[in-house]
Design a protein around this motif. Structure first.
Motif, PDB file in Angstrom:
ATOM      1  N   LEU C  21       0.840  -1.203   0.000  1.00 12.63           N
ATOM      2  CA  LEU C  21       0.000   0.000   0.000  1.00 12.63           C
ATOM      3  C   LEU C  21       0.872   1.249   0.000  1.00 12.63           C
ATOM      4  CD1 LEU C  21      -2.932   0.767   0.047  1.00 12.63           C
ATOM      5  CD2 LEU C  21      -2.838   0.823   2.538  1.00 12.63           C
ATOM      6  N   LEU C  24       2.262   1.750  -3.303  1.00 11.58           N
ATOM      7  CA  LEU C  24       1.232   2.260  -4.230  1.00 11.58           C
ATOM      8  C   LEU C  24       1.033   3.750  -4.051  1.00 11.58           C
ATOM      9  CD1 LEU C  24      -1.040   1.357  -6.232  1.00 11.58           C
ATOM     10  CD2 LEU C  24      -2.545   1.322  -4.244  1.00 11.58           C
ATOM     11  N   MET C  25       1.051   4.174  -2.799  1.00 11.21           N
ATOM     12  CA  MET C  25       0.743   5.570  -2.547  1.00 11.21           C
ATOM     13  C   MET C  25       1.944   6.476  -2.769  1.00 11.21           C
ATOM     14  SD  MET C  25      -1.936   5.635   0.611  1.00 11.21           S
ATOM     15  CE  MET C  25      -0.971   4.812   1.826  1.00 11.21           C
ATOM     16  N   ARG C  28       6.088   6.896  -7.870  1.00  7.36           N
ATOM     17  CA  ARG C  28       5.536   7.524  -9.054  1.00  7.36           C
ATOM     18  C   ARG C  28       5.627   6.621 -10.269  1.00  7.36           C
ATOM     19  NH1 ARG C  28       7.356  13.684  -9.824  1.00  7.36           N
ATOM     20  NH2 ARG C  28       6.893  14.251  -7.679  1.00  7.36           N
ATOM     21  N   LEU C  94       3.562   8.260 -13.545  1.00  7.48           N
ATOM     22  CA  LEU C  94       2.102   8.261 -13.703  1.00  7.48           C
ATOM     23  C   LEU C  94       1.544   9.676 -13.691  1.00  7.48           C
ATOM     24  CD1 LEU C  94       0.904   5.305 -11.527  1.00  7.48           C
ATOM     25  CD2 LEU C  94       0.423   5.687 -13.934  1.00  7.48           C
ATOM     26  N   ASP C  95       2.123  10.542 -12.879  1.00  6.41           N
ATOM     27  CA  ASP C  95       1.589  11.907 -12.779  1.00  6.41           C
ATOM     28  C   ASP C  95       1.719  12.636 -14.110  1.00  6.41           C
ATOM     29  OD1 ASP C  95       1.072  11.290 -10.281  1.00  6.41           O
ATOM     30  OD2 ASP C  95       2.576  12.587  -9.345  1.00  6.41           O
ATOM     31  N   SER C  98      -1.319  12.468 -16.227  1.00  7.44           N
ATOM     32  CA  SER C  98      -2.585  13.094 -15.829  1.00  7.44           C
ATOM     33  C   SER C  98      -2.861  14.297 -16.718  1.00  7.44           C
ATOM     34  CB  SER C  98      -2.495  13.535 -14.372  1.00  7.44           C
ATOM     35  OG  SER C  98      -3.560  14.388 -14.098  1.00  7.44           O
TER      36      SER C  98
END
Lengths: 622, 510, 102
Positions: C21, C24-25, C28, C94-95, C98
């Protein structure tokens, strides 16, 4: 049978209006003039017929019921009596002469069809005003003349000042009209009718003399009369209204419309007699107006503005007469005033056109040889205006007014009237000397083009000049029988003394003016140039500053509030829900940012919260 | 059955217009015109043949009635009825509908068929509103007018200044009216359920619900629900925000229909539903309603003076005029209510005239901004004269219908509420100011741009002349209208006196 | 099946889950995000296995097979997405992908 001529007398002008309005520019100037003048001429003939056929008393005819709901039953009905006939004669007779003169005056102007359409509509409305047998129909005419006045003041529509003057005239008189309308509401509520004869019969039965209701009703009606008749404090529109063509000033702003207030009060005499306090107020307002206007007239340079203030002053005399209960004297003065003031205005028009639209006294002068007809008109009209003893029409009517004031023992009013007479003499002499004597002040005045048309220029002036002499007073029939007894009817003592006084006042005014303007000219100029004299001159020139006062007290706050409210703040409140929704939107949109990690964080947080809630909730968890 | 046809004809005509576009641009226009004239002719024929005297005992108050079951399970039926008031308003709808078609003859150039579909659907919905007696059906038609109006503004509107787009105006119009419609729906449902719990009978029928005995605090809220729903449409001042935008951005036909007819549905709703359903609460509410009317008169007038967009100015004058109507409806005087009906008709004529005139000006100079007008009197023949006539009507010049309406309202209201009348009379002066201001800014003064413009053609001249003649005819001889609506106005006026009696009696008992 | 107490197995599973977790958080890179997901899936699977062993139930073992299948499917889709992401943005961040402007 009375009906036919009476109906014809206002149908002709109406038909004239309709023909002119729907011609849509197809009529040439000549045809328009013929129709415009002809319709009023026919109306004058019909009126003559009606006068000849009138058998005395009141004859009425109801054309149709206008509105009928319960007690509210105003009709389109006419009532013809002596007063109505006198007014009709003035409107169509003087009106015809003015229309005729306008044919000369308006030559070469654009939009002559529009001019005559308005003028005819005005005559029509004015006829309805005096013929209506109920107050609502009277109100129809009352507003109709206001609209025509608006259209004609703004006749030269390209000048913004003219448009503003028209606007001002309409709005200021409309303020008076609203008072009149409130008066009608009150009268209808209390008396249950708007029929004039019934109102006058019922009012004394239901209202005690001097009761609050009677006073209020009379006061409200008076408010309407003040607006239309340009009396203090609703008088500021009249001088500005001179922006219209001069025949308009002659017809509407001198002879007929502005005297409608006098007619109204005379017509509703019974109502006013029930309110003695208001009657006194009428007299006082008349006296104040006549003095204020006379002083203002002393310090004008525009010949039309001098005449405008003099009109206001003369109507002040009429109100003064009404105020002492001398209704007949007021109407008498109304009639003679219509003759001589129309004459003065038309003569002024003749001067203005001859001098290429020059109307400043400083730029005129020395015209008496070159414009003999206009000069004659000014002299005869001016003589009537100052009430030159025995030969002029104005003398007889003004003398009657002053005598009634004396008989009613209103000494204060009487003194104001006599003082006014002196002032009238001064400003009239100043007007005539400034326009026709001395050195020409401009090239326009050096080379005037006198009017040559016998029929459209000389004839109206000559006829009005004849009517402005004692002949005009002589043909007035006298309406004593129609009105309640005036104070002077029973008293005899002192009449001769009063006549001497009145003559003395008029002659004193003339003599003083002659002395001042002919012998002491430079001394006078000195005084008015500096110091207190100059201040006084300025104050009088701006007519005691009423315009500035109203501008500060009413116009500017109004404009300020319009500017403040323009963006509709109440509506902004109604946008509040939308704003709140948008705020929520802005907050929530931020969470929708497309970043997987923050979604994961939020999800974990949410899951934790839910799990904790389940675990800790009473009865939940393990 | 003729009532059904009155509603169906515009809808069928609308569909036909839509399909007729394939035969050319002119076809939908002629079909729409014929449709509306057909409605007009039917209603005029009904009028000529009708008997509008007060009904005697046991006689129906309706001139024509038509009812069939629709959803019997919920007590919903298709119940149409016609009396003098509905008849006049239906005839007005037909007339203004025809005018709306005529005034968009050249203005609308794309998707002509769909435009007329929307126009006729609005008018069909309005006719439905004027005829429906079942509350559910009434609500249905009430909502049905909105959607086509939305499209009319959104698709064929003028985009005004930046930030004031037609879509925005259309959305705003839609949200306001939709939200108010929701309030009415809630009030209707609550009324029906109260009646159900009282008697065990589920019914949306006007006649049945009129007798419902609603407990006190609830009755007041229900009355308020109806009042607000109609107040938004009238519009009454705090709820007027949609009107100026919608008017300014709508095409001329839309403005004509909005001002001429849609606003009248609100006044009609008050006379027909809000007052008779809740007489006592309305009587108690009257001072508030009158105050709101006064605020509307003054506020609308002040705002009208501050506008630069000619159509916005006219829109704000509508708010001012409708203030008089609101005062009259709550005055409890037959004279005033009759006056309000006349004023509704008069306002339809005068505002339609002014909107059509501003549309014609727009076609010529392509602006509605009065700062770029001025001196048009010398540039356009005939139109300024007509403008002056309608401006005079709008300021309540005697001999126009507006005068008769306003003065009957004031005469009727004066005995019960003199102060209100005194303040409302200030509105007469303000009316003069804003009306003449329009005249002055547009037609007086120096020419803003030189060059003559085209005068009106036969179509434009005819429209103006018809409106003017009607305005003056009603102004000089309103009696036929008054006779037609007397049977409607008298009972509404009596509601208040009865209500007051009841309240007084209740007070004695207590 | 004695020896290792169930608690130990469950604690291990939850530690693994928390690690996943956190990854995941916090991470990047999409690769690490996928790996974290795998770890989380496997920790859940471990918990199933531990539970199944403790209560002698076969369901847990069946769930384990299901989780593995799921993890395999997820890995294939995730890796395909990752390749696409890399081809478009030349990055595994991933960012960066966006496009929402909240």
């Amino acid at each position: 049978m009375m009906v036919t001529p009476v109906v014809l007398s206002f149908l002709f002008p109406l038909m004239g209006t309709l023909i002119l309005a729907f011609s849509a520019g197809r009529l040439g100037p000549r045809a328009s003039s013929v129709i415009g003048v002809g319709s009023v001429g026919l109306a004058a003939l019909a009126t003559l017929w009606a006068v000849m056929g009138h058998g005395g008393g009141t004859e009425g005819v109801t054309l149709w019921t206008w509105i009928a709901v319960g007690d509210f039953q105003p009709t389109i009905g006419l009532a013809v009596d002596g007063l109505a006939l006198v007014m009709m004669s003035v409107i169509t007779g003087v009106g015809f002469l003015i229309h005729l003169f306008a044919a000369w005056y308006m030559t070469g102007e654009a939009g002559i069809t529009r001019f005559y359409a308005w003028m005819n509509l005005f005559v029509f409305s004015m006829m309805l005003l005096v013929l209506g047998d109920n107050l609502l129909l009277l109100f129809l005419g009352w507003e109709g003349v206001g609209l025509c006045s608006y259209g004609l003041i703004g006749y030269y529509y390209q000048g913004l000042d003219n448009a503003r003057a028209a606007f001002k005239a309409f709005v200021v008189t409309r303020i008076g009209d609203v008072f009149l309308a409130l008066g009608l509401f009150l009268i209808f509520m209390e008396l249950g009718t708007l029929d004039i004869a019934t109102v006058l019969a019922r009012a004394p039965e239901l209202w005690a003399e001097g009761s609050a209701t009677a006073n209020l009703a009379a006061l409200l009606v008076l408010g309407g009369a003040l607006g239309k008749s340009a009396q203090v404090p609703l008088h500021t529109w009249l001088p500005d209204a001179m922006a219209g063509p001069t025949p308009v000033s002659a017809l509407i702003h001198a002879a007929t419309m502005v005297t409608a207030g006098v007619y109204l009060i005379a017509r509703l005499n019974g109502l006013f007699l029930l309110a003695p306090d208001v009657m006194l107020l009428v007299g006082v307002i008349g006296a104040v107006s006549l003095l204020l206007a006379a002083f203002a007239a002393l310090a004008q340079t525009d010949i039309k503005r001098v005449l405008a203030y003099s009109t206001m002053s003369q109507i002040g005399y009429m109100f003064f007469a009404l105020g002492v209960g001398a209704f007949d004297a007021a109407i008498f003065h109304l009639v003679t005033h219509a003759f001589f003031k129309a004459l003065l205005f038309l003569s002024a028009g003749a001067v203005i056109i001859s001098c290429h639209h020059e109307q400043d006294m400083g730029k005129l002068g020395g015209l008496w040889r070159k414009l003999p007809v206009a000069y004659g008109g000014f002299v005869v009209g001016g003589a009537a205006l100052v009430a030159l003893p025995l030969v002029s029409a104005g003398f007889f009517s003004k003398d009657e007014i002053l005598w009634q004031a004396m008989a009613a023992e209103r000494t204060g009013l009487l003194i104001a009237g006599l003082l006014g007479a002196v002032l009238t003499g001064i400003y009239t002499v100043r007007l005539i000397l400034g326009t026709f004597h001395g050195e020409p002040g401009s090239d326009h005045a050096r080379h005037p083009e006198p009017g040559t048309s016998v029929f459209t220029h000389h004839l109206p002036l000559v006829v009005l000049a004849v009517l402005s002499t004692f002949i005009g007073a002589w043909i007035y029939p006298g309406l004593g029988g129609l009105f309640p007894e005036a104070p002077g009817d029973t008293v005899e003592t002192g009449h001769t003394l009063l006549q001497v006084l009145a003559m003395g006042a008029a002659i004193a005014g003339l003599a003083l003016a002659g002395w001042l303007f002919l012998m002491r000219r430079s001394w006078l100029d000195n005084i008015t140039d500096k110091g207190a004299g100059a201040g006084l001159w300025k104050l009088w020139h701006h007519a005691w500053g009423f315009d500035a006062l109203f501008d500060r007290a009413l116009v500017r706050p109004w404009q300020w509030s319009v500017r403040m409210l323009r963006f509709d703040f109440i509506n902004l409140f109604m946008n509040l829900p939308a704003l709140i929704a948008r705020a929520f939107n802005a907050g929530l949109v931020r969470s929708q940012n497309g970043r997987t990690r923050s979604y994961a964080v939020v999800m974990v947080f949410g899951t934790t919260v839910i799990l904790l809630a389940l675990a800790l909730a009473p009865g939940g968890g393990a | 059955m003729i009532l059904v046809w009155l509603i169906l004809i515009p809808f069928l005509g609308g569909l036909l217009c839509w399909q007729a576009e394939r035969w050319g641009e002119q076809a939908p226009r002629w079909i729409a015109l014929a449709t509306m004239l057909f409605v007009l002719v039917i209603s005029v024929l009904l009028w000529l043949g009708g008997n509008f005297s007060l009904p005697g005992n046991g006689e129906s108050q309706w001139l024509l009635e038509w009812r069939v079951d629709w959803i019997p399970r919920f007590g919903i039926e298709i119940h149409l009825a016609l009396d003098g008031l509905s008849l006049i308003l239906v005839a007005l709808t037909g007339f203004l509908g025809a005018l709306a078609v005529l005034c968009s003859w050249h203005e609308i150039a794309h998707r002509v068929g769909f435009f007329h579909l929307n126009l006729l659907f609005i008018l069909g919905g309005v006719v439905g509103v004027f005829l429906a007696l079942d509350l559910f059906l009434f609500f249905l038609f009430w909502e049905m007018m909105l959607v086509p109006m939305y499209f009319l503004i959104a698709l064929w509107g003028h985009s005004g200044s930046p930030g004031q787009t037609r879509i925005r105006a259309a959305t705003r119009f839609f949200i306001y009216t939709q939200a108010s419609g929701l309030l009415m729906l809630v009030a209707i449902l609550a009324l029906v359920f109260v009646h159900y719990s009282n008697t065990g009978e589920l019914s949306f029928s006007y006649d049945v619900l009129r007798g419902t005995d609603v407990p006190e605090p609830l009755a007041f809220w229900l009355m308020l629900g109806f009042f607000i729903a109609f107040a938004v449409k009238l519009p009454v001042v705090p709820f007027h925000g949609w009107l100026p935008d919608a008017h300014a951005q709508a095409p001329t036909a839309g403005s004509v229909d909005l001002a001429g007819i849609l606003l009248k549905t609100a006044a009609y709703g008050m006379i027909r539903f809000a007052l008779p359903l809740f007489p006592e609460q309305s009587a108690a509410f009257a001072p508030v309603a009158m105050t709101l009317g006064l605020v509307g008169i003054i506020y609308g007038a002040v705002l009208a003076c501050g506008q630069q967009d000619i159509k916005r100015l006219i829109a704000y004058t509508s708010i001012s005029h409708m203030g008089f109507v609101l005062i009259a409806l709550y005055s409890g005087s037959e004279l005033a209510i009759q006056g309000a009906i006349i004023l509704m008709v008069a306002h339809a004529f005068s505002s339609a005239g002014l909107f059509i005139l501003s549309g014609q000006l727009y076609e010529r100079i392509h602006t509605r901004d009065m700062r770029t007008m001025g001196g048009l009197w010398s540039r356009i023949p005939v139109l300024p004269g007509f403008t002056l006539c309608f401006v005079a009507a709008s300021l309540g010049m005697p001999a126009t219908a507006n005068f008769v309406g306003e003065f009957m309202v004031l005469f009727g209201t004066f005995p019960s509420a003199p102060v209100v009348v005194v303040i409302a009379s200030v509105g007469l002066v303000l009316a003069a100011i804003y009306s003449l201001l329009l005249m002055q800014r547009v037609h007086y003064g120096p020419e803003y741009r030189p060059g003559p413009l085209k005068g009106p053609d036969a179509r434009e001249y005819g429209m103006m002349l018809t409106l003017l003649v009607l305005t003056i005819a009603v102004g000089l001889y309103p009696q036929p209208l008054l006779d037609t609506t007397a049977a409607v106005a008298a009972p509404v006026a009596e509601l208040f006196t009865d209500g007051a009696d009841l309240a007084a009696r209740a007070g004695e008992v207590n | 099946m004695n020896g290792i107490p169930m608690e130990h197995g469950l604690i291990l599973a939850s530690i693994l889950f928390s690690l996943g977790l956190a990854g995941l958080m916090l991470r990047r890179s999409m690769l690490f995000v996928l790996m974290s997901l795998e770890v989380m899936l496997n920790s859940a699977a471990l918990a199933f296995v531990v539970g199944a062993t403790a209560w002698n139930q076969p369901d847990g073992q069946a769930m384990f097979l299901l989780v593995i299948t799921l993890a395999a499917a997820e890995a294939s889709v995730g890796l395909a997405l990752m390749i696409q992401l890399y081809q478009r943005y030349r990055s595994l961040d991933l960012d960066a992908a966006s496009r929402m402007r909240g």
